[in-house]
Structure formats: structure tokens, C-alpha cells
Enzyme design. Structure first.
Site, PDB file in Angstrom:
ATOM      1  N   ASP A  58     -39.226  10.185  30.490  1.00 30.79           N
ATOM      2  CA  ASP A  58     -38.562  11.344  30.154  1.00 30.79           C
ATOM      3  C   ASP A  58     -37.555  11.092  29.086  1.00 30.79           C
ATOM      4  O   ASP A  58     -36.376  11.342  29.160  1.00 30.79           O
ATOM      5  CB  ASP A  58     -37.893  11.802  31.624  1.00 30.79           C
TER       6      ASP A  58
ATOM      7  N   VAL B  64     -39.877   5.270  33.937  1.00 31.85           N
ATOM      8  CA  VAL B  64     -38.529   5.153  33.973  1.00 31.85           C
ATOM      9  C   VAL B  64     -38.084   6.653  33.725  1.00 31.85           C
ATOM     10  O   VAL B  64     -36.809   6.801  33.167  1.00 31.85           O
ATOM     11  CB  VAL B  64     -37.927   4.339  32.520  1.00 31.85           C
TER      12      VAL B  64
ATOM     13  N   HIS C 203     -30.597   1.846  31.102  1.00 35.52           N
ATOM     14  CA  HIS C 203     -31.376   1.561  32.231  1.00 35.52           C
ATOM     15  C   HIS C 203     -32.851   1.353  31.893  1.00 35.52           C
ATOM     16  O   HIS C 203     -33.155   0.085  32.434  1.00 35.52           O
ATOM     17  CB  HIS C 203     -31.330   2.927  33.202  1.00 35.52           C
ATOM     18  N   ASP C 204     -33.533   2.132  31.031  1.00 34.20           N
ATOM     19  CA  ASP C 204     -34.895   2.038  31.201  1.00 34.20           C
ATOM     20  C   ASP C 204     -35.518   0.659  30.534  1.00 34.20           C
ATOM     21  O   ASP C 204     -36.396   0.144  30.952  1.00 34.20           O
ATOM     22  CB  ASP C 204     -35.507   3.129  30.415  1.00 34.20           C
TER      23      ASP C 204
ATOM     24  N   ASP D 107     -34.791   5.922  27.669  1.00 36.15           N
ATOM     25  CA  ASP D 107     -36.318   5.921  27.473  1.00 36.15           C
ATOM     26  C   ASP D 107     -36.682   5.554  26.066  1.00 36.15           C
ATOM     27  O   ASP D 107     -37.783   4.676  25.687  1.00 36.15           O
ATOM     28  CB  ASP D 107     -36.867   7.181  27.923  1.00 36.15           C
TER      29      ASP D 107
HETATM   30  O1  RIB Z   1     -30.194   7.275  36.332  1.00 38.86           O
HETATM   31  C1  RIB Z   1     -30.857   6.762  35.123  1.00 38.86           C
HETATM   32  C2  RIB Z   1     -32.249   7.454  34.845  1.00 38.86           C
HETATM   33  O2  RIB Z   1     -31.805   8.760  34.538  1.00 38.86           O
HETATM   34  C3  RIB Z   1     -32.652   6.820  33.231  1.00 38.86           C
HETATM   35  O3  RIB Z   1     -34.079   6.652  33.200  1.00 38.86           O
HETATM   36  C4  RIB Z   1     -32.268   8.004  32.395  1.00 38.86           C
HETATM   37  O4  RIB Z   1     -33.043   8.224  31.485  1.00 38.86           O
HETATM   38  C5  RIB Z   1     -32.409   9.171  33.263  1.00 38.86           C
HETATM   39  O5  RIB Z   1     -33.846   9.597  33.084  1.00 38.86           O
HETATM   40 CA    CA Z   2     -35.441   7.957  31.738  1.00 43.92          CA
END
Ligand code: RIB
Ligand code: CA
Length: 349
Positions: free
Chosen positions: A12, A153, A272-273, A17
């Protein structure tokens, strides 16, 4: 050379991402079969457009296609009383532009963490004609058993819909490595992480699928934060993808500083991703990994979207259906990013 790992990214695109896509496209140990976009950080028209921008930034427009996915979660926005239907959410701050006009006002840090458009030129390429769900089903059905790794992700809508539409794809999946969930760290509500929160039922479908599932939750991704200081070394690599990654880390740090005191003090941000992508090739990057039973609260109460990890020591009454990482090796993660980006620079010479 060892056989490449066949992967499909489901994104997303959003800022982290985008970094995950850069790493998936540039690490030569991957054979990236395709990119599926989904509604999440921003609406699917924009997550698709942003993914196309990243593909062009990495000069991979002849190698990989983007398939536009679901623009609504399975059911969470159908109930007018759920927060999902009012567009309130937070990876840290922003509102999810759910296909629902009743969005609340934005909060500090919103535009930096997930701008509607990434800081890249408008794409010249377009998404492929097949929808993400159709392409996922067709691609997986043509594969050998256990051949393809999925790396979602964003919200899990595309994969859950594909599984429901044609369960024959399930044995074709080697593993699903998900950025999602939270145990002691959450963001979209006190009990839930954004990707699961947007579409809790979709995550639950995957947890019932019998696939090998590795969860890379906020507990791990926050441990693997990257600092602005560290992004300077990335910027010095000097290629378009490296500069994009540095820009996005800096952008995210500005956003997180406005609503996360810990990250403000660290002068960094979780990305994160990209950690989920790293974990596919380097599972040792995840630490304190629980082999456990995990399910999602879909009862639509206060904990709607919570990933509930069963940590009871006694004999588990339920099957152990996922590997849930509570920590990560920040240095290994950072060094992997540097290595991939520097090798890309060498190849471009
Ligand atoms: O909570 C983190 C996630 O939420 C990550 O994938 C960020 O891109 C959002 O989609
Ligand atoms: Ca994401």
C-alpha cells in the site's frame, strides 16, 4: 549462484512500502514476479501510482509489472459504526483515505509519513490490465507447490480474497512473510496495528489457511528503526534508488517526531515494510521469534484488529499457526540495505 527466491510483493505504497520495493527489486537474490497494490495508507489509485513511480526510479519498468488490487477491505468498512469506516487510523498519525468521505482532520506528521504522491516524477508506465487478485490466482496456479513467497506489507485484502476465490493457490505458497500485527507495540488503536486493523478479517483468513506465516510486527520493526544520521550514508551512495530511500527515511523521521516521543529522541523512524523483505532472505534478522498460535479479534469490540498471541506455557490447545517476531537485529538490517544499494551502484557503472 543459489536459485533466486521467487517473490510477490503486496503493497500500500506509502513511504516504507517504497523502500521495501526498492530492496525487493535491487537485491539480486530475489526473482520479483510482480507487485500487487492495495488500499491502505492511501487509496488504491494512489498506492498503484506510487508503486509505478518506484519501479521507474529503479529502472525496472521492463522487468516487473504492477497489478492494481482491492480498493475496499473485505467487510470492515461496511459497518458505519467502525472506525475503519470513518477513515481514522494511524501508522503513526495519518488518516486512511478509506473510500468513505467521513474522514477526520489530519494530525501532525500525516503528510510526511505517507504523502499522497512520493517525491518522484509522475509515472510514464501504467498498471497491468489484470487485477491483482486475478493475476495472483493465475500466477500461483501455474507455479509448483511451495514455489512462491508472498510478502504483503499492507492490508491483507488481496491475498485473502484470492484464497477465498480459489483455495488451490494455498499449496503453491512457500511462505507468507507479513509486515503486520503488534504485541506490545500498536499504532492504529491501543490493540491493533494498521495493516491488520484496516482489514482484520483478511488477516484472519490467512491465519486459518495453513500456510507457513511469519509475522514481522511493530515490536520488531520499531526495534529496527533507522536514523537520519544513518540515512546520510545511504544518500552518499548517490544512485536514484539510494537517494529516494534517504529522502523517505528523513521524511518519515520528520513525521514520527511529531507524534512518537521515542522516535523523536532517537532521531529516526521505523521503516516497517523493508524489514519483512530482509527477513525473507535473512530470517536471522528477526529475534525472539515465537512459534505460536495467533488469531485476530474480529468481534468488532474495542480490540477489533488485535493480533492475539497465545503465550501460555501449557500445552497449546490450538495449532501453532505462525512465527511472530518480538525483536529485530537493527545492525544486520541496516548493513543489508547498504550492501544491496552499493551492489546496485556497482552494477550501474
Ligand atoms: O503499521 C505499519 C504498516 O502500516 C506499514 O506497512 C505502513 O506502510 C502502513 O501500511
Ligand atoms: Ca505498508
Amino acid at each position: 549462484m543459489e536459485e533466486k527466491r521467487k517473490i510477490i510483493m503486496d503493497v500500500d505504497t506509502g513511504s516504507d512500502d517504497a523502500i521495501a520495493l526498492v530492496m525487493a527489486m535491487l537485491d539480486e537474490q530475489f526473482d520479483l514476479l510482480g507487485i500487487c497494490s492495495v488500499n491502505g495508507n492511501i487509496e488504491v489509485k494512489l498506492t498503484t501510482d506510487n508503486s509505478l513511480r518506484v519501479v521507474e526510479c529503479c529502472d525496472k519498468q521492463d522487468a516487473v509489472k504492477v497489478y492494481k488490487g482491492c480498493d475496499y477491505p473485505m467487510v470492515s468498512t461496511l459497518m458505519p459504526w467502525t472506525p475503519q469506516s470513518t477513515g481514522i487510523r494511524s501508522e503513526g498519525s495519518a488518516n486512511t483515505p478509506m473510500p468513505n468521505p467521513r474522514r477526520e482532520g489530519t494530525r501532525a506528521g500525516d503528510k510526511e509519513v505517507h504523502p499522497e504522491h512520493l517525491p518522484l516524477p509522475e509515472p510514464k508506465i501504467r498498471e497491468a490490465k489484470d487485477s491483482a487478485v486475478v493475476w495472483l490466482i493465475n500466477t500461483l496456479l501455474e507455479a509448483e507447490d511451495g514455489e512462491i513467497t508472498l510478502i504483503p506489507v499492507g492490508p491483507l485484502t488481496n491475498i485473502a480474497v484470492a484464497m477465498r476465490a480459489d483455495p488451490r493457490i494455498i499449496p503453491k505458497i512457500k511462505e507468507i512473510v507479513i509486515m503486520g500485527g503488534g504485541h506490545l507495540v500498536n499504532n492504529s488503536s491501543p490493540a491493533s496495528e494498521f495493516n491488520v486493523w484496516v482489514d482484520p478479517e483478511a488477516m484472519e483468513v490467512l491465519l486459518h489457511s495453513g500456510c507457513k506465516i511469519t509475522m514481522v510486527p511493530l515490536d520488531a520493526t520499531h526495534a529496527a528503526y533507522i536514523t537520519v544520521e544513518e540515512s546520510k550514508r545511504i544518500r552518499e551512495i548517490g544512485t536514484k534508488p539510494a537517494i529516494l530511500v534517504a529522502d523517505l527515511i528523513e521524511q518519515r523521521t520528520i513525521g514520527y517526531a511529531q507524534n512518537d516521543a521515542e522516535m523523536k529522541a532517537l532521531k529516526g523512524a521505523p521503516i516497517h515494510d523493508a524489514l519483512a523483505v530482509c527477513a525473507v532472505l535473512h530470517p536471522e534478522v528477526l529475534k525472539n521469534v515465537l512459534h505460536c498460535n495467533c488469531h485476530v479479534d474480529i468481534s468488532r469490540g474495542y480490540a477489533y484488529g488485535q493480533t492475539i498471541v497465545d503465550r501460555r506455557e501449557r500445552v497449546h490447545p490450538e495449532p501453532l499457526n505462525c512465527y511472530f517476531a518480538l525483536d529485530a537485529d537493527r545492525e544486520l538490517f541496516y548493513n543489508w540495505m547498504i550492501d544491496v544499494l552499493e551492489k546496485d551502484k556497482e552494477r550501474r557503472k
